[in-house]
Write a protein that holds these residues in place. Structure first.
Motif, PDB file in Angstrom:
ATOM      1  N   VAL A  41       5.497   7.839  -5.432  1.00 10.32           N
ATOM      2  CA  VAL A  41       5.942   7.366  -4.123  1.00 10.32           C
ATOM      3  C   VAL A  41       7.453   7.564  -3.997  1.00 10.32           C
ATOM      4  CG1 VAL A  41       6.223   5.296  -2.682  1.00 10.32           C
ATOM      5  CG2 VAL A  41       4.044   5.722  -3.845  1.00 10.32           C
ATOM      6  N   GLN A 110       2.444  14.590   1.306  1.00 13.21           N
ATOM      7  CA  GLN A 110       2.444  13.471   2.247  1.00 13.21           C
ATOM      8  C   GLN A 110       1.155  12.652   2.137  1.00 13.21           C
ATOM      9  OE1 GLN A 110       3.202  15.929   5.693  1.00 13.21           O
ATOM     10  NE2 GLN A 110       5.363  15.329   5.759  1.00 13.21           N
ATOM     11  N   GLU A 111       0.021  13.326   2.021  1.00 12.68           N
ATOM     12  CA  GLU A 111      -1.250  12.612   1.877  1.00 12.68           C
ATOM     13  C   GLU A 111      -1.301  11.866   0.544  1.00 12.68           C
ATOM     14  OE1 GLU A 111      -6.059  13.272   1.667  1.00 12.68           O
ATOM     15  OE2 GLU A 111      -4.823  14.926   2.371  1.00 12.68           O
ATOM     16  N   VAL A 113       1.155  10.639  -1.193  1.00 15.12           N
ATOM     17  CA  VAL A 113       2.014   9.453  -1.131  1.00 15.12           C
ATOM     18  C   VAL A 113       1.315   8.324  -0.378  1.00 15.12           C
ATOM     19  CG1 VAL A 113       4.174   8.540  -0.169  1.00 15.12           C
ATOM     20  CG2 VAL A 113       4.174  10.691  -1.425  1.00 15.12           C
ATOM     21  N   LYS A 114       0.656   8.640   0.729  1.00 14.45           N
ATOM     22  CA  LYS A 114      -0.080   7.603   1.466  1.00 14.45           C
ATOM     23  C   LYS A 114      -1.162   6.985   0.591  1.00 14.45           C
ATOM     24  CE  LYS A 114       0.615   9.556   6.036  1.00 14.45           C
ATOM     25  NZ  LYS A 114      -0.010  10.314   7.136  1.00 14.45           N
ATOM     26  N   GLU A 115      -1.909   7.825  -0.113  1.00 15.29           N
ATOM     27  CA  GLU A 115      -2.971   7.330  -0.999  1.00 15.29           C
ATOM     28  C   GLU A 115      -2.395   6.503  -2.147  1.00 15.29           C
ATOM     29  OE1 GLU A 115      -6.295   7.471  -0.635  1.00 15.29           O
ATOM     30  OE2 GLU A 115      -6.079   8.525   1.271  1.00 15.29           O
ATOM     31  N   GLU A 117       0.396   4.750  -2.080  1.00 10.98           N
ATOM     32  CA  GLU A 117       0.847   3.471  -1.529  1.00 10.98           C
ATOM     33  C   GLU A 117      -0.334   2.508  -1.349  1.00 10.98           C
ATOM     34  OE1 GLU A 117       4.828   4.924   0.910  1.00 10.98           O
ATOM     35  OE2 GLU A 117       2.886   4.953   1.950  1.00 10.98           O
ATOM     36  N   ILE A 118      -1.444   3.008  -0.852  1.00  7.70           N
ATOM     37  CA  ILE A 118      -2.651   2.184  -0.690  1.00  7.70           C
ATOM     38  C   ILE A 118      -3.149   1.721  -2.056  1.00  7.70           C
ATOM     39  CG2 ILE A 118      -5.087   2.238  -0.019  1.00  7.70           C
ATOM     40  CD1 ILE A 118      -4.187   4.239   2.224  1.00  7.70           C
TER      41      ILE A 118
END
Length: 124
Positions: A41, A110-111, A113-115, A117-118
């Protein structure tokens, strides 16, 4: 450049620690290594900044090194090289280098990093 199939999954190690992994087809092992070893992240911003400099034209080429992999970033294509294994001769079971569309790599980061973070918010 072909669009790569990939899958992001949670995995539990033998010691009970949970981790997030991303799998790619055979021949793209270095790409899996990049995400599992180098892109977090916090570090993703540095990778995305280097990619954006090349995409925007403010730089013709960027090279970026992480813990295990080196990126050679061009406007259309990025080479991902696992430099920990690039000097192994006759290693037919492991592909230490692959090429990927630079724009697709940006979207993947980008995807990822989103995953992450979740995943990290669920596993605190």
């Amino acid at each position: 450049m072909i669009k790569l199939a990939y899958q992001i999954d949670e995995m539990e190690l033998r010691n009970g620690i949970k981790t997030l992994i991303i799998g790619f087809p055979v021949g793209y092992e270095s790409l899996s290594d990049l995400f599992s070893s180098d892109i977090s992240v916090h570090s993703a911003k540095w990778y995305l900044d280097a990619i954006d400099r090349v995409i925007s034209g403010s730089s013709n080429f960027e090279q970026f090194r992480g813990n295990a992999c080196r990126l050679e970033i061009f406007s259309d294509t990025t080479n991902v090289i696992n430099y920990l294994f690039e000097n192994i001769e006759d290693n037919h079971l492991y592909s230490f280098k692959c090429s990927i569309s630079t724009l697709f790599l940006k979207k993947l980061i980008q995807e990822w990093v989103k995953e992450l973070e979740i995943f990290e918010s669920k596993n605190k």
